[in-house]
Design an enzyme around this catalytic site. Structure first.
Site, short mmCIF file in Angstrom:
data_model
loop_
_atom_site.label_atom_id
_atom_site.label_comp_id
_atom_site.label_asym_id
_atom_site.label_seq_id
_atom_site.Cartn_x
_atom_site.Cartn_y
_atom_site.Cartn_z
N HIS A 152 -8.19 2.47 -0.18
CA HIS A 152 -8.44 1.55 -1.30
C HIS A 152 -9.94 1.29 -1.47
O HIS A 152 -10.38 0.15 -1.61
CB HIS A 152 -7.67 0.24 -1.10
CG HIS A 152 -6.21 0.46 -0.84
ND1 HIS A 152 -5.36 0.91 -1.83
CD2 HIS A 152 -5.47 0.32 0.28
CE1 HIS A 152 -4.15 1.03 -1.31
NE2 HIS A 152 -4.19 0.69 -0.05
N SER B 256 0.84 -1.20 0.00
CA SER B 256 0.00 0.00 0.00
C SER B 256 0.87 1.25 0.00
O SER B 256 1.60 1.51 -0.95
CB SER B 256 -0.95 -0.05 1.20
OG SER B 256 -1.88 1.01 1.18
#
Length: 416
Positions: A282, A145
């Protein structure tokens, strides 16, 4: 354009491991930026050295004081980097890291640049104090991430200055998205990890997609465009972290409804853990952050205005969170790095690809915390040093010497 002869002159390890990807990189690279980068593809790496990955952690590993041991042990290297961080951002992030409250550091706009900057600081200490040269000892980088930004810096694709600025800007937009959603909806937003038996994961993901009205065929990359709900009501799979763990992102109330449905009607009973994240990363709520990233990546470097913000090719391949494969061109990198804010992090597929297809045998985690090391170790079945490889995490100065020795000991190990 780079000639085939130059490709063939690369060391066998790098050429064989990423032959297709590196060929496409060379074809994509052109102009002044490409010419500057070409010499860096050469490496003195021994062909016998086990294939090695460098990986970086994402949000959630932050803790107050995480940089202090490095500043105390290696002030000559660490202090100038912390000063550079404050100068780049225009405020004393180093103070927040060193002595801010937990709430202050955990705020998205602070946590993200703090984690990325601390990760790069540790890498610079390894380079300057221990002679660790990524271009000679590493074959590929990746990051979980947020960690993808550190991986791109380490891999030579982004300048530290540019990466730090864009991470801070992206994080500010993400934090604003979360505040706006909470004010509009009145509810809670965040992330929840689900842990189940390995054999049940595929069926669990299928049941989640069915409940949410997503096509299971789109599970490789949740583009989210098939949902009729407004973003504020959506729940998505944010991360597929391992063979038995995924993370949901979005409205906490709707996540609870989904879990109730899975348990009552789907025959699933995963263990649910609320993550320490103040934003639903996300997920479609983060689209403004993706849009901002697209604009930033379309502009020149802020540090070197005459050059593109992305250098391509870099020092070595870097694996994308979105595709679980190395970036193939500058244009693809820009697209995927922007989309990463709203797309599923395919961490499990990334590790599986490097482990099973590319036969990576050494994994070096750099940055705060041990979450990344534990996730990787669990997937590849290694903890610490093993014959011909190992999984290590460098988050404290006390760990460096032993890990450097372990790397030296495995540098000439024969691959199976």
């Amino acid at each position: 354009m780079e000639k085939l002869a130059n490709e063939l002159r690369r060391p066998a390890t790098s050429r064989q491991l990423y032959g297709v990807a590196l060929t496409s990189y060379a074809a994509a690279g052109s102009g002044r930026c490409h010419q500057k980068q070409h010499p860096r593809w050469s490496s003195s790496t021994s062909a016998k050295r086990p294939r090695t990955a460098l990986f970086f952690p994402g949000q959630g590993v932050q803790r107050v004081g995480m940089a202090t041991p490095w500043l105390e042990a290696y002030p000559r290297t660490a202090k100038p980097i912390m000063d550079e961080i404050d100068s780049t951002l225009g405020f004393a992030l180093s103070r927040v890291i060193a002595e801010g409250s937990n709430a202050e550091l955990t705020a998205t706009e602070n946590a993200q640049p703090a984690i990325m900057a601390t990760s790069i600081m540790i890498l610079r200490v390894l380079e300057h104090e221990f002679g660790f040269r990524p271009r000679d000892r590493v074959d590929v980088t990746l990051g979980h991430s947020l960690g993808e930004f550190a991986a791109l810096v380490a891999g030579g694709y982004l300048r530290f200055y540019d990466a730090l600025k864009m991470v801070r800007t992206r994080a500010e937009v993400m934090a604003r998205c979360s505040r706006d959603a909470a004010e509009l909806d009145g509810g809670e937003f965040g992330m929840v990890a689900l842990v189940c038996e390995e054999a049940r994961l595929a069926a669990l993901i299928e049941a989640i997609h069915e409940f949410l009205g997503h096509s299971s065929a789109g599970s490789k990359s949740d583009s989210h465009e098939d949902s009729d709900l407004p973003p504020i009501q959506q729940v998505l799979i944010a991360n597929i972290n391992s063979k038995n763990q995924i993370v949901l992102s979005g409205s906490i109330e709707r996540i609870k409804t989904l879990l109730t449905h899975l348990r009552q009607f789907g025959g699933h009973d995963p263990r649910a853990v609320r993550l320490k994240a103040d934003s639903p990363f996300h997920s479609p709520l983060m689209k403004p952050a993706a849009d901002v990233m697209t604009k930033i990546l379309d502009k020149p470097s802020q540090e070197a205005p005459d050059e593109d913000v992305v250098t391509f090719p870099g020092l070595m391949p870097c694996v994308s969170n979105v595709t679980a494969r190395p970036f193939r061109s500058r244009a693809e990198l820009k697209d995927l790095l922007a989309r990463q804010a709203v797309d599923t992090v395919q961490w499990h597929d990334s590790i599986k690809y490097l482990d099973q297809e590319e036969k990576v045998r050494r994994w070096i985690g750099i940055g705060p915390g041990k979450v990344g090391r534990n996730l990787v170790g669990k997937e590849v079945g290694m903890k610490g040093a093993v014959k011909g490889g190992g999984v290590w995490g460098i988050s404290s100065p006390a760990e460096v010497e032993d890990i450097m020795k372990a790397l030296d000991a495995t540098d000439t190990a024969e691959e199976d």
